[in-house]
Design an enzyme around this catalytic site. Sequence first.
Site, PDB file in Angstrom:
ATOM      1  N   ILE A   1      15.661   2.139   3.105  1.00  0.00           N
ATOM      2  CA  ILE A   1      15.216   2.747   1.839  1.00  0.00           C
ATOM      3  C   ILE A   1      14.790   4.193   2.068  1.00  0.00           C
ATOM      4  CG2 ILE A   1      13.557   2.533  -0.061  1.00  0.00           C
ATOM      5  CD1 ILE A   1      13.209  -0.455   0.866  1.00  0.00           C
TER       6      ILE A   1
ATOM      7  N   PHE B   1       6.460   5.897   7.416  1.00  0.00           N
ATOM      8  CA  PHE B   1       5.484   5.346   8.349  1.00  0.00           C
ATOM      9  C   PHE B   1       6.250   4.884   9.588  1.00  0.00           C
ATOM     10  CE2 PHE B   1       1.024   4.561   7.085  1.00  0.00           C
ATOM     11  CZ  PHE B   1       1.031   5.255   5.887  1.00  0.00           C
TER      12      PHE B   1
ATOM     13  N   LYS C   1      12.149   9.043  14.390  1.00  0.00           N
ATOM     14  CA  LYS C   1      12.371   8.636  12.988  1.00  0.00           C
ATOM     15  C   LYS C   1      12.272   9.848  12.069  1.00  0.00           C
ATOM     16  CE  LYS C   1      11.008   3.826  13.615  1.00  0.00           C
ATOM     17  NZ  LYS C   1       9.951   2.850  13.686  1.00  0.00           N
TER      18      LYS C   1
ATOM     19  N   ASN D   1       6.586 -10.592   7.470  1.00  0.00           N
ATOM     20  CA  ASN D   1       5.787  -9.978   8.538  1.00  0.00           C
ATOM     21  C   ASN D   1       4.324  -9.966   8.115  1.00  0.00           C
ATOM     22  OD1 ASN D   1       5.207  -7.408   7.088  1.00  0.00           O
ATOM     23  ND2 ASN D   1       7.443  -7.259   7.172  1.00  0.00           N
TER      24      ASN D   1
ATOM     25  N   LYS E   1      15.802  10.405  10.260  1.00  0.00           N
ATOM     26  CA  LYS E   1      15.837  10.063   8.837  1.00  0.00           C
ATOM     27  C   LYS E   1      15.636  11.293   7.960  1.00  0.00           C
ATOM     28  CE  LYS E   1      14.146   5.315   9.522  1.00  0.00           C
ATOM     29  NZ  LYS E   1      13.510   4.160   8.896  1.00  0.00           N
TER      30      LYS E   1
HETATM   31  O1  PMT Z   1       0.022  -3.506   4.836  1.00  0.00           O
HETATM   32  P1  PMT Z   1      -1.084  -3.410   5.871  1.00  0.00           P
HETATM   33  O2  PMT Z   1      -1.528  -4.767   6.362  1.00  0.00           O
HETATM   34  O3  PMT Z   1      -2.228  -2.567   5.399  1.00  0.00           O
HETATM   35  O4  PMT Z   1      -0.471  -2.692   7.164  1.00  0.00           O
HETATM   36  C1  PMT Z   1      -0.086  -1.359   7.108  1.00  0.00           C
HETATM   37  C2  PMT Z   1       1.260  -1.102   7.833  1.00  0.00           C
HETATM   38  C3  PMT Z   1       1.074  -1.343   9.334  1.00  0.00           C
HETATM   39  C4  PMT Z   1       2.336  -2.036   7.309  1.00  0.00           C
HETATM   40  C5  PMT Z   1       1.647   0.390   7.533  1.00  0.00           C
HETATM   41  O5  PMT Z   1       0.640   1.234   8.012  1.00  0.00           O
HETATM   42  C6  PMT Z   1       2.985   0.736   8.178  1.00  0.00           C
HETATM   43  O6  PMT Z   1       3.081   1.115   9.336  1.00  0.00           O
HETATM   44  N1  PMT Z   1       4.079   0.601   7.383  1.00  0.00           N
HETATM   45  C7  PMT Z   1       5.456   0.734   7.900  1.00  0.00           C
HETATM   46  C8  PMT Z   1       5.843  -0.478   8.665  1.00  0.00           C
HETATM   47  C9  PMT Z   1       7.262  -0.409   9.193  1.00  0.00           C
HETATM   48  O7  PMT Z   1       8.105  -1.125   8.723  1.00  0.00           O
HETATM   49  O8  PMT Z   1       7.462   0.518  10.098  1.00  0.00           O
HETATM   50  P2  PMT Z   1       8.906   0.784  10.824  1.00  0.00           P
HETATM   51  O9  PMT Z   1       8.585   1.686  11.935  1.00  0.00           O
HETATM   52  O10 PMT Z   1       9.598  -0.505  11.118  1.00  0.00           O
HETATM   53  O11 PMT Z   1       9.743   1.524   9.707  1.00  0.00           O
HETATM   54  C10 PMT Z   1       9.769   2.937   9.584  1.00  0.00           C
HETATM   55  C11 PMT Z   1       9.842   3.367   8.153  1.00  0.00           C
HETATM   56  O12 PMT Z   1      11.091   2.979   7.587  1.00  0.00           O
HETATM   57  C12 PMT Z   1       8.749   2.820   7.253  1.00  0.00           C
HETATM   58  O13 PMT Z   1       8.318   3.856   6.399  1.00  0.00           O
HETATM   59  C13 PMT Z   1       9.469   1.734   6.468  1.00  0.00           C
HETATM   60  O14 PMT Z   1       8.906   1.569   5.162  1.00  0.00           O
HETATM   61  C14 PMT Z   1      10.877   2.303   6.378  1.00  0.00           C
HETATM   62  N2  PMT Z   1      11.959   1.308   6.229  1.00  0.00           N
HETATM   63  C15 PMT Z   1      12.230   0.392   7.211  1.00  0.00           C
HETATM   64  C16 PMT Z   1      13.288  -0.479   7.059  1.00  0.00           C
HETATM   65  C17 PMT Z   1      14.063  -0.424   5.867  1.00  0.00           C
HETATM   66  N3  PMT Z   1      15.082  -1.250   5.662  1.00  0.00           N
HETATM   67  N4  PMT Z   1      13.781   0.478   4.937  1.00  0.00           N
HETATM   68  C18 PMT Z   1      12.745   1.335   5.092  1.00  0.00           C
HETATM   69  O15 PMT Z   1      12.485   2.166   4.204  1.00  0.00           O
END
Ligand code: PMT
Length: 402
Positions: A306, A323, A337, A209, A341
């Site tokens: 995670i 996030f 979330k 991504n 979570k």
């Molecule tokens: O890296 P940059 O270019 O600076 O961009 C920053 C960012 C946009 C990546 C950052 O600010 C951000 O939003 N990070 C989380 C991105 C994400 O995967 O969001 P999500 O809404 O899909 O996931 C929610 C949360 O679950 C996140 O904390 C993610 O780390 C976590 N997750 C998701 C899937 C997984 N299998 N395990 C996880 O822990």
Amino acid sequence: MISKHILLAVSGGIAAYKAAELVRLLRKQAFDVRVVMTKSAQAFISPLTFQALSGHPVGTQLLDENQEHVMGHINLARWADSVLVAPATANCIAKFSHGLSDDLVSTLVLAATCPVFVAPAMNQAMWNKAVTQENVTRLNRDGFRFIGPATGEQACGEIGYGRMAEPPVICETLSQFFSREEGELSGKKVLISAGPTREPIDPVRFITNRSSGKMGFALAEAAIEAGAIVTLVSGPVALAPPLNCRIINVESAAQMHEAVIAVAPGSDVYIGAAAVADYSPNANQPEKIKKNETTLILELFKTRDILADVAAFQEQRPFTVGFAAETHDLERYAKDKLAKKNLDMIAANWVGKDQGGFDRDQNALQVYWKGGEKHLEMTDKSQLARQLIKLIAEKMNEKNTT
Ligand code: PMT
């Protein structure tokens, strides 16, 4: 004024001469420096030089007739607030990684319970060898802190990574490490995930991504500034690691899961800023897929979450911050979330066309926790990270005092 004890271990590389300058700079910063040397280091520079510069006798022998009655090597390890190995040869790094203790330097490093900093210096091919990288990865996981190596022209005439970091950089790293004791997260262990993951399709292709790692790395810098001891688990990014940070490099969601789950139990805070793949081909495809068919269907499997797994810890659960990256319904998805979570806090950002979020220098966050929310305006990620770290420290203290 810093008055910490630094035990400088000098091993045998051409960069040993730079260690003399290092002693001078460290003493200028009011560090009390004692020096120990390997046998081969003495072929490059004399113990007398270090004795004159440090104002202390220099240790060269494991079994020192004058010291051994008080277990000299153990006493030196206890005396140190930090051990600094500079330069650290490939041989030294291999010994530390395997727990060998056949001379004064390796024995001290094995006996040390304080932070150990390592400034590697070697030929670029030696640094790039898989076995050296495996040793470095293992030491990183064990909490050793690497400073450098730097890249550039080497004494052997080759160009690449392997030059010892310059003495002012090493000195600054130690000064920063010891002067961070005053911040809002003073002494707290903070674990941060950053960057994208890569999910292999075959040996040469992967799904990923647009995450650059900038947000996660800015959070690591801000947490260090606030006095925290930071471990950063990072997917593949093109950013220089922050000073004073233990970094664990991973590629896939499964590797990130393994690294985070291993470190999280000892952490006070976990911040999941990484953009972890939700689905992976989970491929065990040994060969490159050939272009024989007009269509190709990839079967994807859900990765392990995670963040949810850390938040579900029954014991030693860190203050867990997620996030949320959304293209629509930011508030609804973020709050969902947070609840599902079982997080302590979630920082939501808009992503997609013309938004902050992925691969930008600026971002804005809408932060939610049970019973509250705060908007953090669009600004540089470094500034934004400081505001988020301040908020995390505040809410964590409130949680711990109620
Ligand atoms: O890296 P940059 O270019 O600076 O961009 C920053 C960012 C946009 C990546 C950052 O600010 C951000 O939003 N990070 C989380 C991105 C994400 O995967 O969001 P999500 O809404 O899909 O996931 C929610 C949360 O679950 C996140 O904390 C993610 O780390 C976590 N997750 C998701 C899937 C997984 N299998 N395990 C996880 O822990």
